[in-house]
Design an enzyme around this catalytic site. Structure first.
Site, short mmCIF file in Angstrom:
data_model
loop_
_atom_site.label_atom_id
_atom_site.label_comp_id
_atom_site.label_asym_id
_atom_site.label_seq_id
_atom_site.Cartn_x
_atom_site.Cartn_y
_atom_site.Cartn_z
N HIS A 178 -4.15 13.59 -37.08
CA HIS A 178 -4.70 13.56 -35.72
C HIS A 178 -5.55 12.31 -35.51
CE1 HIS A 178 -3.45 17.45 -34.27
NE2 HIS A 178 -4.10 18.12 -35.20
N HIS A 214 -3.60 9.07 -35.30
CA HIS A 214 -2.93 9.08 -34.00
C HIS A 214 -3.91 8.61 -32.92
CE1 HIS A 214 -0.19 11.56 -31.04
NE2 HIS A 214 -0.22 10.26 -30.76
N HIS A 256 -3.72 16.83 -42.58
CA HIS A 256 -3.45 17.25 -41.20
C HIS A 256 -4.43 16.60 -40.23
CE1 HIS A 256 -2.18 20.37 -38.18
NE2 HIS A 256 -3.39 20.08 -37.70
N GLU A 257 -5.73 16.74 -40.51
CA GLU A 257 -6.74 16.22 -39.58
C GLU A 257 -6.74 14.69 -39.53
OE1 GLU A 257 -7.92 18.16 -37.51
OE2 GLU A 257 -7.61 20.09 -38.51
#
Length: 599
Positions: free
Chosen positions: A395, A398, A391-392
């Protein structure tokens, strides 16, 4: 590194497991030196006040703003990352406090910029920006500023509103203090027969207890305490909503919903269609509740049975490197380019992996335009930690692409887009884990994990969004809302969403009163839309659709260079339609079919 029972001090953690913050500043002394130079130079930004009426002064201001903005951001990030490494370290706490205090002063040096641009003739500003090659880069930024002109008040009115902001924010502050500091819930008896104090912090543990009596008692004890304060909490929420409605009205918006969405050019229909789409597909959630009731072997399914895991498996101890390998396998459909960025993040020191004494809890991805996109973890060898890493890193990658491809002013992305990349990673990972798992029990566990994620992130958040729409629209029409009105609306929504297999206990009626998100107007729907966009991306990538991966990478590289709806649309996900949300519900139904096959 082996899992130790005694939490290590920061200096006892091997350097290879720590993020490389020294790549920002090699020493704290270098940070101090750059900070001092910023403090000397930043006031020059004020010298442009009253002069932003020609291309040369606008260009000179923007160049200086970008140069000093990047410097301020880098200083700020370094101090915070160092502070989070060990919150008991007085030196870094002092650095963080110092830079936090300074940032308010720094922002005041450019406070005149937007009002000064808006005071001028629109066509003149557009002419300056669009007909000068060096300024064309800023055209989207200026269009965003000019678009808000009908909603900007006079200078004196803006100052008056700013001075009243603390008063307008008071309901949120009161709710926060009452629910987090003043409410005492008393004691309950835990699974071991021990008397323990119930708190908001440990409630989430008790509501998942295998002992039905424990979770029932925790549920009733918590909500009965909120019930004692229902009139105060209803007044607080109504006051907060009235503040938003007041602000939207004086800024000449048609509603608080429009005021919340329009600055990012998100049509009101996107919000309302999301609520409608979930209502049209509510029977999928009813089916899940029925299956959960069956799996738990219950004669009656109550609200306090909702969070208990239907499948228990032994916890798998997953070393960090094995977790990384699992993620790389899961993300293979994204292609070599993406995987190489992921690997470089692992190897180049983006991540602070393990817990240490004083380290900030939880996990996040953060950084500045000129720093690496750092990841803070507190890795504890569980599957959940592996998912958190995926998940991190979503980020961070991105952010990596956005900063690499976009100029400073467009490198950030809106909240509407913020959770898409992280959730896409999670969706690809769990899809891979479910597909490859041969152990029946473990497979059931993973299927239920994804079902719960969709239930809580999509169905639950859109139930919140529907409640929020009802409360705002009622008060906008001048219909007063009492605790009784809020309770009834919340009860009816729970009955609608959870269906005939669920006994909606009266205690749940007051649940609206403990949700802090209702004090951030029209925020929660973005959890659901972000998940829906991620589902749509993951579906097209897994199906190997033509250009699916290049389109997804295009999204990652777009930053904030356009409005979020347009950025997603250009990458093949049209959030003005119901299709992305329907893709999520399709996956939910697919998982329900898999669950049914396995039981």
């Amino acid at each position: 590194m082996s899992e130790g029972k005694v939490l290590k001090k920061r200096e006892e953690i091997n350097e290879e497991y720590k993020w490389k913050v020294n790549k920002i500043f090699s020493t704290d002394e270098e940070w101090e030196k750059v900070f001092e130079s910023l403090k000397k130079e930043a006031p020059t930004l004020k010298s442009f006040e009253g002069k932003l009426n020609n291309k040369d002064s606008i260009k000179e201001f923007l160049d200086k703003y970008v140069e000093l903005g990047k410097k301020a951001e880098t200083i700020y990030v370094y101090a915070h990352l160092r502070s989070d490494e060990d919150t008991s370290n007085g030196k870094y706490q002092g650095m963080m406090n110092k830079v936090d205090a300074y940032m308010a002063e720094f922002s005041s040096f450019t406070a005149y910029f937007v009002p000064e641009i808006l005071e001028q003739d629109e066509s003149k500003i557009r002419d300056i920006i669009n007909n000068n090659e060096e300024l064309k880069l800023y055209s989207f930024m200026f269009e965003g500023i000019l678009k808000e002109k009908p909603h900007i008040l006079s200078k004196s009115e803006e100052e008056l509103l700013a001075s009243a902001s603390d008063c307008l924010d008071a309901p949120s502050a009161i709710h926060n203090m009452l629910t987090n500091a003043d409410l005492k819930f008393g004691d309950i008896v835990d699974e071991d027969g021990e008397k323990v104090e119930l708190t908001e912090g440990n409630y989430s543990t008790f509501i998942k207890s295998k002992d039905r009596n424990v979770r029932k008692t925790a549920f009733e004890t918590l909500f009965n305490k909120y019930k004692e304060f229902e009139n105060t909490l209803a007044t607080t929420l109504s006051s907060s909503i009235k503040s938003y409605n007041f602000s939207s009205k004086i800024r000449k918006y048609n509603s608080a919903l429009e005021a919340s969405l329009k600055p990012n050019d998100i049509p009101v229909e996107v919000y309302k269609n999301a609520v409608k789409t979930i209502n049209d597909n509510i029977k999928s959630l009813h089916r899940y509740v029925g299956m959960k009731k069956k799996l738990l072997g219950l004669d009656e399914m109550h609200m306090y049975d909702l969070y208990i895991p239907v499948i228990e498996i032994e916890k798998d101890h997953i070393e960090f490197n094995r977790g990384v390998d699992m993620i790389l396998e899961g993300l293979k459909p994204l292609g070599e380019e993406y995987l190489s960025v992921f690997k470089s993040g692992i190897n180049d020191g983006w991540i602070d992996i393990y817990q240490n004494k004083g380290k900030r809890g939880g996990a996040y991805s953060w950084g500045g335009y000129e720093t690496m996109p750092y990841v803070l973890l507190n890795y504890n060898y569980t599957l959940n930690d592996v998912s958190t890493l995926a998940h991190e890193m979503g980020h961070s990658i991105h952010s990596y692409y956005s900063r690499k491809e976009q100029p400073y002013i467009y490198a950030g992305y809106t909240i509407f887009c913020a959770e898409v990349a992280s959730t896409t990673n999670e969706a690809l990972l769990i899809h891979y884990l479910i597909e490859k798992e041969e152990d029946k029990k473990k497979k059931l566990f993973l299927i239920n994990q994804e079902l719960e994620q969709i239930r809580t992130t999509v169905f639950r958040q859109l139930m919140f969004a529907e409640f929020e729409l009802y409360t705002h629209e009622s008060l906008e029409k001048g219909i007063p809302l009492t605790a009784e009105d809020y309770n009834k609306a919340w009860h009816d929504l729970n009955v609608k969403y959870f269906g005939p297999e669920m006994i909606v206990d009266n205690e749940i009626d007051i649940e609206w009163s403990r949700i802090p998100h209702f004090y951030s107007d029209f925020y929660v729907y973005q959890y659901a839309t972000g998940y829906a966009a991620a589902s749509a991306f993951a579906k097209s990538i897994l199906e190997g659709k033509e250009e699916a991966v290049p389109k997804y990478l295009k999204f990652l590289k777009s930053g904030g260079s356009d409005y979020p709806i347009e950025i997603l649309k250009a990458s093949g996900v049209d959030m003005t339609t119901s299709k992305p949300l329907e893709a999520t519900i399709e996956r939910f139904n697919e998982l329900l079919d898999m669950l049914e096959e396995e039981i």
